[in-house]
Write a protein that holds these residues in place. Structure first.
Motif, PDB file in Angstrom:
ATOM      1  N   LEU A  51      69.939 -24.677  26.662  1.00 38.58           N
ATOM      2  CA  LEU A  51      69.971 -24.378  28.095  1.00 38.58           C
ATOM      3  C   LEU A  51      68.789 -25.032  28.817  1.00 38.58           C
ATOM      4  CD1 LEU A  51      71.287 -22.850  30.430  1.00 38.58           C
ATOM      5  CD2 LEU A  51      69.868 -20.879  29.835  1.00 38.58           C
ATOM      6  N   THR A  52      67.601 -24.929  28.231  1.00 41.37           N
ATOM      7  CA  THR A  52      66.411 -25.549  28.829  1.00 41.37           C
ATOM      8  C   THR A  52      66.572 -27.062  28.916  1.00 41.37           C
ATOM      9  OG1 THR A  52      65.032 -23.793  27.922  1.00 41.37           O
ATOM     10  CG2 THR A  52      63.910 -25.803  28.591  1.00 41.37           C
ATOM     11  N   THR A  53      67.102 -27.668  27.864  1.00 39.65           N
ATOM     12  CA  THR A  53      67.315 -29.115  27.853  1.00 39.65           C
ATOM     13  C   THR A  53      68.358 -29.521  28.895  1.00 39.65           C
ATOM     14  OG1 THR A  53      66.749 -29.210  25.515  1.00 39.65           O
ATOM     15  CG2 THR A  53      67.987 -31.067  26.402  1.00 39.65           C
ATOM     16  N   PHE A  54      69.431 -28.754  28.996  1.00 39.08           N
ATOM     17  CA  PHE A  54      70.472 -29.051  29.974  1.00 39.08           C
ATOM     18  C   PHE A  54      69.902 -29.057  31.393  1.00 39.08           C
ATOM     19  CE2 PHE A  54      73.768 -27.632  32.935  1.00 39.08           C
ATOM     20  CZ  PHE A  54      74.742 -28.595  32.704  1.00 39.08           C
ATOM     21  N   VAL A  55      69.160 -28.015  31.736  1.00 41.53           N
ATOM     22  CA  VAL A  55      68.569 -27.925  33.081  1.00 41.53           C
ATOM     23  C   VAL A  55      67.535 -29.033  33.274  1.00 41.53           C
ATOM     24  CG1 VAL A  55      67.150 -26.489  34.597  1.00 41.53           C
ATOM     25  CG2 VAL A  55      69.023 -25.452  33.302  1.00 41.53           C
ATOM     26  N   GLY A  56      66.695 -29.252  32.252  1.00 40.38           N
ATOM     27  CA  GLY A  56      65.660 -30.285  32.347  1.00 40.38           C
ATOM     28  C   GLY A  56      66.235 -31.666  32.593  1.00 40.38           C
ATOM     29  N   TYR A  57      67.275 -32.014  31.854  1.00 35.61           N
ATOM     30  CA  TYR A  57      67.903 -33.325  32.055  1.00 35.61           C
ATOM     31  C   TYR A  57      68.516 -33.444  33.435  1.00 35.61           C
ATOM     32  CZ  TYR A  57      67.394 -35.654  27.579  1.00 35.61           C
ATOM     33  OH  TYR A  57      66.875 -36.309  26.495  1.00 35.61           O
ATOM     34  N   ARG A  58      69.113 -32.402  33.932  1.00 35.26           N
ATOM     35  CA  ARG A  58      69.695 -32.444  35.275  1.00 35.26           C
ATOM     36  C   ARG A  58      68.612 -32.727  36.319  1.00 35.26           C
ATOM     37  NH1 ARG A  58      73.057 -33.247  32.549  1.00 35.26           N
ATOM     38  NH2 ARG A  58      75.084 -32.330  32.279  1.00 35.26           N
ATOM     39  N   LEU A  59      67.444 -32.159  36.129  1.00 33.96           N
ATOM     40  CA  LEU A  59      66.341 -32.392  37.073  1.00 33.96           C
ATOM     41  C   LEU A  59      65.750 -33.789  36.912  1.00 33.96           C
ATOM     42  CD1 LEU A  59      64.538 -28.929  36.838  1.00 33.96           C
ATOM     43  CD2 LEU A  59      65.989 -29.768  38.703  1.00 33.96           C
ATOM     44  N   VAL A  60      65.574 -34.227  35.668  1.00 34.50           N
ATOM     45  CA  VAL A  60      64.936 -35.521  35.408  1.00 34.50           C
ATOM     46  C   VAL A  60      65.807 -36.679  35.880  1.00 34.50           C
ATOM     47  CG1 VAL A  60      64.267 -37.082  33.530  1.00 34.50           C
ATOM     48  CG2 VAL A  60      63.448 -34.739  33.539  1.00 34.50           C
ATOM     49  N   TRP A  61      67.123 -36.594  35.652  1.00 31.23           N
ATOM     50  CA  TRP A  61      67.998 -37.714  36.014  1.00 31.23           C
ATOM     51  C   TRP A  61      68.126 -37.909  37.522  1.00 31.23           C
ATOM     52  CZ3 TRP A  61      67.869 -40.985  32.591  1.00 31.23           C
ATOM     53  CH2 TRP A  61      68.092 -40.722  31.254  1.00 31.23           C
ATOM     54  N   ARG A  62      67.606 -36.991  38.293  1.00 32.35           N
ATOM     55  CA  ARG A  62      67.589 -37.191  39.748  1.00 32.35           C
ATOM     56  C   ARG A  62      66.479 -38.148  40.176  1.00 32.35           C
ATOM     57  NH1 ARG A  62      68.480 -30.985  41.859  1.00 32.35           N
ATOM     58  NH2 ARG A  62      70.571 -30.776  41.024  1.00 32.35           N
ATOM     59  N   ARG A  63      65.543 -38.397  39.290  1.00 34.40           N
ATOM     60  CA  ARG A  63      64.408 -39.264  39.601  1.00 34.40           C
ATOM     61  C   ARG A  63      64.763 -40.722  39.302  1.00 34.40           C
ATOM     62  NH1 ARG A  63      59.745 -36.696  40.229  1.00 34.40           N
ATOM     63  NH2 ARG A  63      58.597 -38.573  39.726  1.00 34.40           N
ATOM     64  N   ALA A  64      64.087 -41.633  39.983  1.00 31.99           N
ATOM     65  CA  ALA A  64      64.296 -43.060  39.727  1.00 31.99           C
ATOM     66  C   ALA A  64      63.613 -43.485  38.428  1.00 31.99           C
ATOM     67  CB  ALA A  64      63.757 -43.886  40.888  1.00 31.99           C
ATOM     68  N   ALA A  65      62.510 -42.821  38.077  1.00 37.48           N
ATOM     69  CA  ALA A  65      61.748 -43.156  36.872  1.00 37.48           C
ATOM     70  C   ALA A  65      60.988 -41.911  36.419  1.00 37.48           C
ATOM     71  CB  ALA A  65      60.768 -44.292  37.166  1.00 37.48           C
ATOM     72  N   PRO A  66      60.590 -41.870  35.149  1.00 32.35           N
ATOM     73  CA  PRO A  66      59.777 -40.740  34.688  1.00 32.35           C
ATOM     74  C   PRO A  66      58.425 -40.710  35.402  1.00 32.35           C
ATOM     75  CG  PRO A  66      60.489 -42.120  32.845  1.00 32.35           C
ATOM     76  CD  PRO A  66      60.884 -42.819  34.099  1.00 32.35           C
ATOM     77  N   VAL A  67      57.764 -39.592  35.345  1.00 35.06           N
ATOM     78  CA  VAL A  67      56.474 -39.443  36.034  1.00 35.06           C
ATOM     79  C   VAL A  67      55.411 -40.352  35.434  1.00 35.06           C
ATOM     80  CG1 VAL A  67      54.633 -37.803  36.579  1.00 35.06           C
ATOM     81  CG2 VAL A  67      57.018 -37.075  36.700  1.00 35.06           C
ATOM     82  N   LEU A  68      55.378 -40.486  34.119  1.00 33.67           N
ATOM     83  CA  LEU A  68      54.310 -41.240  33.467  1.00 33.67           C
ATOM     84  C   LEU A  68      54.762 -42.580  32.891  1.00 33.67           C
ATOM     85  CD1 LEU A  68      52.606 -38.269  31.605  1.00 33.67           C
ATOM     86  CD2 LEU A  68      51.894 -39.334  33.744  1.00 33.67           C
TER      87      LEU A  68
END
Length: 145
Positions: A51-68
């Motif tokens: 569940l944590t991974t599912f939510v995390g991926y949904r949030l991350v894929w909204r970004r153009a690139a990772p933070v670091l």
């Protein structure tokens, strides 16, 4: 800065393994023992992680690139072949017999349990030997002429 975030991420992961009891190989083996002292708690840990991974991926894929990082580093090989399946089977058998996979084993190392003191050096030796082995015919994909 990436090293600091990597360390902190690993620390949170390790603490999660300890708090959930996954650093104890008996917990894993009891989960796999359906006919005996079955312990379903590992299923709840895996469900929470999913569940944590599912939510995390949904949030991350909204970004153009990772933070670091300037871009996402995604695998290009999507083949499900014999070496992949053989490795997965060997990993699963080892996990079931030993009750450890690499993350929990390293997390449990400071506890100095005899099983951990055998597993971790064997794991490190296997990681060192593996790339140096000549590919076995069973593991080599067949090519058609």
């Amino acid at each position: 800065m990436r090293a600091v975030w990597g360390f902190l991420s690993g620390l949170v992961f390790g603490l999660g393994l300890i708090l959930s009891g996954m650093a104890d190989p008996a917990k894993v083996q009891n989960f796999l023992d359906l006919a005996g002292a079955w312990d379903p708690s590992l299923a709840f840990v895996m469900g929470g992680a999913t569940l944590t991974t599912f939510v995390g991926y949904r949030l991350v894929w909204r970004r153009a690139a990772p933070v670091l990082n300037p871009s996402f580093d995604l695998p290009t090989n999507r083949a499900i072949d014999r070496p992949l399946l053989t490795g997965a089977v060997l990993f699963g058998i080892g996990w079931g017999l030993g009750g450890f996979c690499p993350g929990p084993a390293l997390t449990a190392l400071p506890l100095l349990a005899p099983g951990t003191l055998v597993f971790v050096p064997a794991m490190i030796l296997g990681l060192w030997i593996g790339p140096r082995l000549k590919p076995l015919p069973l593991l080599t994909p067949r090519t058609t002429p």
